[in-house]
Motif scaffolding. Structure first.
Motif, PDB file in Angstrom:
ATOM      1  N   ARG A  98      40.106 -34.570 -10.168  1.00  0.00           N
ATOM      2  CA  ARG A  98      39.643 -35.232  -8.938  1.00  0.00           C
ATOM      3  C   ARG A  98      40.701 -35.358  -7.785  1.00  0.00           C
ATOM      4  NH1 ARG A  98      35.816 -39.702  -9.774  1.00  0.00           N
ATOM      5  NH2 ARG A  98      35.217 -40.335 -11.771  1.00  0.00           N
ATOM      6  N   ALA A  99      41.832 -35.378  -8.014  1.00  0.00           N
ATOM      7  CA  ALA A  99      42.601 -35.175  -7.028  1.00  0.00           C
ATOM      8  C   ALA A  99      42.387 -33.730  -6.241  1.00  0.00           C
ATOM      9  CB  ALA A  99      43.840 -34.828  -7.183  1.00  0.00           C
ATOM     10  N   LEU A 100      41.958 -33.241  -7.258  1.00  0.00           N
ATOM     11  CA  LEU A 100      42.281 -31.486  -6.688  1.00  0.00           C
ATOM     12  C   LEU A 100      40.406 -30.900  -5.573  1.00  0.00           C
ATOM     13  CD1 LEU A 100      43.407 -28.834  -9.221  1.00  0.00           C
ATOM     14  CD2 LEU A 100      44.164 -30.075  -7.252  1.00  0.00           C
ATOM     15  N   LYS A 101      39.761 -32.085  -5.564  1.00  0.00           N
ATOM     16  CA  LYS A 101      38.552 -32.013  -4.826  1.00  0.00           C
ATOM     17  C   LYS A 101      38.758 -32.644  -3.184  1.00  0.00           C
ATOM     18  CE  LYS A 101      35.603 -35.307  -4.081  1.00  0.00           C
ATOM     19  NZ  LYS A 101      36.422 -36.575  -3.792  1.00  0.00           N
ATOM     20  N   GLY A 156      45.183 -30.225   2.355  1.00  0.00           N
ATOM     21  CA  GLY A 156      45.078 -29.975   1.782  1.00  0.00           C
ATOM     22  C   GLY A 156      45.947 -30.730   0.682  1.00  0.00           C
ATOM     23  N   VAL A 157      47.115 -29.884   0.506  1.00  0.00           N
ATOM     24  CA  VAL A 157      48.241 -31.080  -0.925  1.00  0.00           C
ATOM     25  C   VAL A 157      48.424 -31.876  -0.568  1.00  0.00           C
ATOM     26  CG1 VAL A 157      50.572 -30.303  -1.227  1.00  0.00           C
ATOM     27  CG2 VAL A 157      49.058 -28.470  -0.955  1.00  0.00           C
ATOM     28  N   LEU A 158      48.590 -32.304   0.731  1.00  0.00           N
ATOM     29  CA  LEU A 158      48.559 -34.139   0.866  1.00  0.00           C
ATOM     30  C   LEU A 158      47.827 -34.920   0.529  1.00  0.00           C
ATOM     31  CD1 LEU A 158      50.426 -36.726   2.196  1.00  0.00           C
ATOM     32  CD2 LEU A 158      49.159 -36.044   4.095  1.00  0.00           C
ATOM     33  N   GLY A 159      46.655 -34.459   0.885  1.00  0.00           N
ATOM     34  CA  GLY A 159      45.303 -35.053   0.652  1.00  0.00           C
ATOM     35  C   GLY A 159      45.328 -34.947  -1.318  1.00  0.00           C
ATOM     36  N   ILE A 160      45.778 -34.516  -2.167  1.00  0.00           N
ATOM     37  CA  ILE A 160      45.788 -34.129  -3.955  1.00  0.00           C
ATOM     38  C   ILE A 160      46.559 -35.800  -3.935  1.00  0.00           C
ATOM     39  CG2 ILE A 160      46.791 -32.498  -5.280  1.00  0.00           C
ATOM     40  CD1 ILE A 160      45.704 -30.230  -4.143  1.00  0.00           C
ATOM     41  N   GLY A 161      48.021 -35.564  -3.342  1.00  0.00           N
ATOM     42  CA  GLY A 161      48.711 -36.573  -3.352  1.00  0.00           C
ATOM     43  C   GLY A 161      48.089 -37.728  -3.854  1.00  0.00           C
ATOM     44  N   LEU A 162      47.835 -38.203  -1.894  1.00  0.00           N
ATOM     45  CA  LEU A 162      47.655 -39.171  -1.844  1.00  0.00           C
ATOM     46  C   LEU A 162      46.093 -40.020  -2.491  1.00  0.00           C
ATOM     47  CD1 LEU A 162      47.404 -38.700   1.892  1.00  0.00           C
ATOM     48  CD2 LEU A 162      48.525 -40.513   0.697  1.00  0.00           C
ATOM     49  N   GLY A 163      45.135 -38.677  -3.478  1.00  0.00           N
ATOM     50  CA  GLY A 163      43.982 -39.296  -3.529  1.00  0.00           C
ATOM     51  C   GLY A 163      44.601 -39.882  -5.541  1.00  0.00           C
ATOM     52  N   ALA A 164      45.159 -39.092  -5.659  1.00  0.00           N
ATOM     53  CA  ALA A 164      45.446 -39.586  -7.021  1.00  0.00           C
ATOM     54  C   ALA A 164      45.941 -40.616  -7.148  1.00  0.00           C
ATOM     55  CB  ALA A 164      47.010 -37.822  -7.130  1.00  0.00           C
ATOM     56  N   LEU A 165      47.329 -41.597  -5.999  1.00  0.00           N
ATOM     57  CA  LEU A 165      47.913 -41.953  -5.555  1.00  0.00           C
ATOM     58  C   LEU A 165      46.078 -43.408  -6.068  1.00  0.00           C
ATOM     59  CD1 LEU A 165      50.794 -42.047  -3.808  1.00  0.00           C
ATOM     60  CD2 LEU A 165      50.813 -42.373  -5.632  1.00  0.00           C
ATOM     61  N   GLY A 215      52.081 -38.093  -6.467  1.00  0.00           N
ATOM     62  CA  GLY A 215      50.982 -38.797  -7.147  1.00  0.00           C
ATOM     63  C   GLY A 215      50.105 -38.317  -8.544  1.00  0.00           C
ATOM     64  N   LEU A 216      50.224 -37.046  -8.261  1.00  0.00           N
ATOM     65  CA  LEU A 216      49.382 -36.751  -9.646  1.00  0.00           C
ATOM     66  C   LEU A 216      50.152 -37.280 -11.037  1.00  0.00           C
ATOM     67  CD1 LEU A 216      48.855 -32.970  -8.890  1.00  0.00           C
ATOM     68  CD2 LEU A 216      47.218 -34.464  -9.114  1.00  0.00           C
ATOM     69  N   TYR A 217      51.136 -37.463 -11.105  1.00  0.00           N
ATOM     70  CA  TYR A 217      53.030 -37.239 -12.556  1.00  0.00           C
ATOM     71  C   TYR A 217      51.666 -39.348 -11.989  1.00  0.00           C
ATOM     72  CZ  TYR A 217      56.087 -39.706 -14.572  1.00  0.00           C
ATOM     73  OH  TYR A 217      57.321 -40.547 -15.554  1.00  0.00           O
ATOM     74  N   VAL A 218      51.343 -40.375 -11.157  1.00  0.00           N
ATOM     75  CA  VAL A 218      51.430 -41.877 -11.315  1.00  0.00           C
ATOM     76  C   VAL A 218      49.778 -41.766 -12.064  1.00  0.00           C
ATOM     77  CG1 VAL A 218      51.381 -44.110 -10.098  1.00  0.00           C
ATOM     78  CG2 VAL A 218      52.798 -42.334  -9.930  1.00  0.00           C
ATOM     79  N   GLY A 219      49.326 -40.920 -11.277  1.00  0.00           N
ATOM     80  CA  GLY A 219      47.853 -40.902 -11.288  1.00  0.00           C
ATOM     81  C   GLY A 219      47.649 -40.541 -13.334  1.00  0.00           C
ATOM     82  N   VAL A 220      48.312 -39.927 -13.797  1.00  0.00           N
ATOM     83  CA  VAL A 220      47.757 -38.698 -14.882  1.00  0.00           C
ATOM     84  C   VAL A 220      48.068 -39.875 -16.131  1.00  0.00           C
ATOM     85  CG1 VAL A 220      48.674 -36.986 -16.858  1.00  0.00           C
ATOM     86  CG2 VAL A 220      47.617 -36.790 -14.622  1.00  0.00           C
ATOM     87  N   ARG A 221      49.420 -40.508 -15.646  1.00  0.00           N
ATOM     88  CA  ARG A 221      50.420 -41.728 -16.514  1.00  0.00           C
ATOM     89  C   ARG A 221      49.647 -42.475 -16.452  1.00  0.00           C
ATOM     90  NH1 ARG A 221      55.588 -43.974 -17.975  1.00  0.00           N
ATOM     91  NH2 ARG A 221      55.531 -45.959 -16.391  1.00  0.00           N
TER      92      ARG A 221
END
Lengths: 264, 328
Positions: free
Chosen positions: A117-120, A156-165, A251-257
Motif C-alpha cells: 500500500r505504501a509503495l503505491k 515519492g520516498v517521503l510519501g511512502i514513509g508518511l503513507g506507511a505511518l 514508517g515501513l517498520y512501524v506499519g509492518v509491526r
C-alpha cells in the motif's frame, strides 16, 4: 475445472508486495477523479496563499529565485503530507467492511499488506508533482530539469514513509474511526507549520526554529528547494534525502509491526 | 483435516476485563467431511473459525488444519484454506473483476488458472453483469455472492464458511449448495461452516457440532442428535378433559414417553422413536376405553435439539431471524 492447489508455493514477499501495489493502483487508474480532487488543495494554496505570502513577507527572505521558487517546492511536500497522511482511512474502511480480514486469510505476507500500500503512494505523488510544476511554470517558476527529477523522486520516498505511518495509525485505532481523524488532524498542522512549507521558519522566534530542526520534513523541504534550484550534490540535498529515507524506513517498520501484531 | 484440542480463546474487552470466547473446544473434521457449527450468537462459532484461519491467536489448546499447526505455521495454514467471513470481503472501492483477480494473485495462482476459475465462478454465482461494477454499487445479496466467489477462487482443500448463505435469496442459496456439493464430489473438499439455516445443516452436513458458552455440547449426525435428544413430538386429542387425564396417566406409564402435559382435552408428549412407541400406545389407550380422536406426530427438528441442549431456541436468540420473522 482447475484442480485445487495441492503443493503450496514458497513465500514470495516481493510478488506479494507487487500484488497489493497493483491492487491499490487499480481504482486510481479506473477513476482518476481522486487525483484531480487531491490536487485542488495544493493549487488553492498556490493560487491564494502564494500572492498573500508575496505581499506580506520581505522578498529577500525567499532567496535569489524569488517567492515562487521558494514556495512551489514546499507545496509539493505539502501534497505529500496532506494526501498520504489521510490514506490510512482507506485501510480503515477495509478493516471495518471485512476486505482487510479477507486479505489476512490469504497466504500474502502480513508485511506486504502495508508495504504494498505504501509503495503505491509513489505513483500519484509523481503525477501530482508534475501537474504542479506545469501549472507554476507560466507564472515564472523555473525548475532545474535534473533537480526536478530527483526532487520528485525524493517526494515519492517521503510519501511512502508518511503513507506507511498513516496505515499504522489506521491499524492502531481500527475500532474508532474518529480517533484516526483526530490524531491525523492534530499532528498535521504542527508538522506542516514547523516544516517551513508555508512561511519561513527563520522569521519566527528562536524556539520555533529549534523545534523545527527536529522535524524531518524541514530538511526535505530545504532539499526540494535546493534541487529545484539546480543543486544536486550538496549537503542540503543530502540531509533532505537522509530525512526522507528515515521517514520511509520508520514508517515501513512501524506499519509492518502494527499489522503483524494486531489480530483483527 | 481439522483437529482442535482443548482450544481456549480469551479477549480483553476493557482494562482488566476479559471474556473467554472459547473455553474448551475439541473436535475433529475428517478429510472430505462437511461439518456445521451451530450455536446461539456469541457462542464461539466465529471465534473458532477465526482461530483456525489464523486471524486470532488461541490462548490455550492446540489446533491444526491440513496437518499444519495454526500457531507454529499460520502462513502454511493460509496456503491451504479458503475463507468466507461474515464481512464484505470485496473492498467497496474496487471493481468486482479486479478483486477476483487480485485474490488469485494473492494465492500465487497462474493467471490462466485464475481466469478459468473466475469464469466458472462468474457463471455459478451470476456475476456476469456485475464484473465491471465497483463493489460499492452492489446490493447486499450481490456483494455476498462476490464474497463467496472470493473465498472459492483458491480451490483450497479446506474451506471455512462463516454464514455463507446469510443474505442470499433462495435461488442463489440453492445454486451455492449445488456448487458446494460439486466441490465435495470432485475435489473431496473439507468444509467447516457456520449457518443460521438449520435446515441447511440438516440436509448437507455429515455432522453437526453444537457450541454454547465456548464449549462443544454436542457432536453427532443430525439424525442421531434428533433421536437422542428430542424424539418425536406427539399431540393427541380426546373426547374431553376427563378422558385426556385418564389417557395421560397411561401415557406416562408407557415405555419411551416423556414430558407428558395435559391442556384441556389434548395430551402433549415426546416419544423417543415415535414410530415404535406410538402404535402400541394407541392400542393400549383404545383398550382402556380412552381412544385418541386425533393424533399429530411431528418430526423433530434441529431447532428442537438446540432448545433441548441450550435451553434456548436458536431462532429466539438470533436477531437476524427475529427481524426476518417480523418482516414476514
Amino acid at each position: 475445472m482447475t484442480s485445487p492447489t495441492k503443493e503450496p508455493r514458497p513465500v514470495k514477499p516481493l510478488s506479494d508486495i507487487a500484488t497489493i501495489t497493483v491492487r491499490e493502483l487499480r481504482p486510481i487508474l479506473r477513476g482518476p477523479l481522486f487525483l484531480v480532487v487531491s490536487l485542488i488543495q495544493p493549487l488553492v494554496f498556490l493560487g491564494l496563499f502564494g500572492p498573500l505570502l508575496l505581499g506580506s513577507v520581505d522578498e529577500a527572505v525567499f532567496g535569489p529565485g524569488g517567492a515562487l521558487q521558494w514556495f512551489v517546492p514546499g507545496i509539493m511536500v505539502m501534497i505529500s503530507l496532506v494526501g498520504t497522511s489521510t490514506m490510512g482511512s482507506n485501510l480503515l474502511t477495509e478493516v471495518q467492511t471485512g476486505a482487510h480480514e479477507r486479505l489476512l486469510v490469504t497466504p500474502l505476507t502480513r508485511g506486504s499488506l502495508i508495504i504494498g500500500r505504501a509503495l503505491k503512494e509513489f505513483a500519484p505523488l509523481v503525477v501530482q508533482a508534475l501537474v504542479i510544476i506545469l501549472v507554476a511554470m507560466p507564472f515564472g517558476f523555473s525548475p532545474d530539469p535534473l533537480g526536478s527529477v530527483l526532487g520528485v523522486l525524493l517526494l515519492g520516498v517521503l510519501g511512502i514513509g508518511l503513507g506507511a505511518l498513516s496505515y499504522a495509525l489506521a491499524i492502531a485505532v481500527r475500532h474508532q474511526e474518529w480517533a484516526f481523524w483526530g490524531i491525523q488532524q492534530t499532528l498535521l498542522f504542527p508538522v506542516l507549520i514547523l516544516s517551513g512549507i508555508l512561511l519561513p521558519v527563520d522569521s519566527g522566534p528562536d524556539w520555533l526554529a529549534a523545534v523545527a530542526a527536529f522535524n524531518p520534513l524541514t530538511y526535505v523541504v530545504e532539499a526540494e528547494r535546493a534541487l529545484f534550484a539546480g543543486e544536486v550534490l550538496t549537503a542540503r540535498v543530502g540531509w533532505g534525502a537522509l530525512a526522507a529515507l528515515l521517514v520511509a524506513a520508520l514508517g515501513l517498520y512501524v506499519g509492518v509491526r502494527s499489522v503483524r501484531r494486531s489480530p483483527v | 483435516m481439522i483437529s482442535v484440542e482443548e482450544l481456549g480463546c480469551r479477549f480483553r474487552v476493557r482494562r482488566k476485563e476479559f471474556v473467554d470466547a472459547l473455553k474448551d473446544v475439541s473436535f475433529v473434521v475428517g478429510e472430505g467431511e462437511l461439518v456445521a457449527l451451530l450455536g446461539p450468537n456469541g457462542a464461539g462459532k466465529s471465534t473458532t473459525l477465526r482461530v483456525l484461519t489464523g486471524l486470532v491467536p488461541p490462548s490455550s489448546g492446540r489446533a491444526s488444519v491440513a496437518g499444519t499447526d495454526v500457531v507454529a505455521d499460520p502462513t502454511g495454514v493460509r496456503r491451504r484454506i479458503g475463507f468466507v467471513g461474515q464481512g464484505n470481503g470485496a473492498a467497496h472501492e474496487q471493481r468486482v473483476d479486479d478483486e477476483l483477480h487480485a485474490q488469485g494473485r494473492a494465492y500465487g495462482l497462474p493467471r490462466s488458472d485464475v481466469r478459468a476459475t473466475v469464469a466458472e465462478l462468474v457463471g455459478l454465482l451470476d456475476l456476469g453483469d456485475l464484473l465491471t461494477r465497483p463493489v460499492r454499487s452492489l446490493s447486499g445479496g450481490q456483494r455476498r455472492r462476490v464474497d463467496i466467489a472470493l473465498g472459492l477462487v483458491p480451490r483450497p482443500p479446506v474451506l471455512f464458511l462463516d454464514e455463507p448463505t446469510t443474505g442470499l435469496d433462495p435461488h442463489h442459496r440453492a445454486r451455492l449448495w449445488e456448487h458446494i456439493d460439486g466441490l465435495r464430489r470432485t475435489f473431496n473438499t473439507t468444509i467447516l461452516l457456520t449457518t443460521h439455516y438449520l435446515e441447511e445443516a440438516d440436509e448437507h452436513a455429515e455432522r453437526v457440532l453444537v457450541i454454547d458458552h465456548g464449549r462443544v455440547i454436542a457432536d453427532d449426525t443430525s439424525a442421531r442428535l434428533k433421536r437422542e435428544h428430542v424424539g418425536h413430538r406427539v399431540s393427541m386429542d380426546f373426547d374431553g378433559p376427563e378422558q385426556a387425564a385418564l389417557a395421560a396417566k397411561a401415557v406416562e406409564e408407557a415405555a419411551g414417553t416423556r414430558e407428558v402435559t395435559v391442556v384441556g382435552r389434548t395430551v402433549n408428549l415426546r416419544a423417543d422413536g415415535g414410530d415404535t412407541v406410538v402404535p402400541p400406545l394407541l392400542a393400549a389407550l383404545e383398550a382402556q376405553g380412552t381412544g385418541a380422536r386425533r393424533l399429530v406426530l411431528a418430526e423433530p427438528t434441529l431447532n428442537d435439539v438446540f432448545l433441548e441442549l441450550t435451553g434456548r431456541s436458536l431462532r429466539e436468540g438470533d436477531q437476524y431471524h427475529r427481524e426476518r420473522e417480523a418482516a414476514a
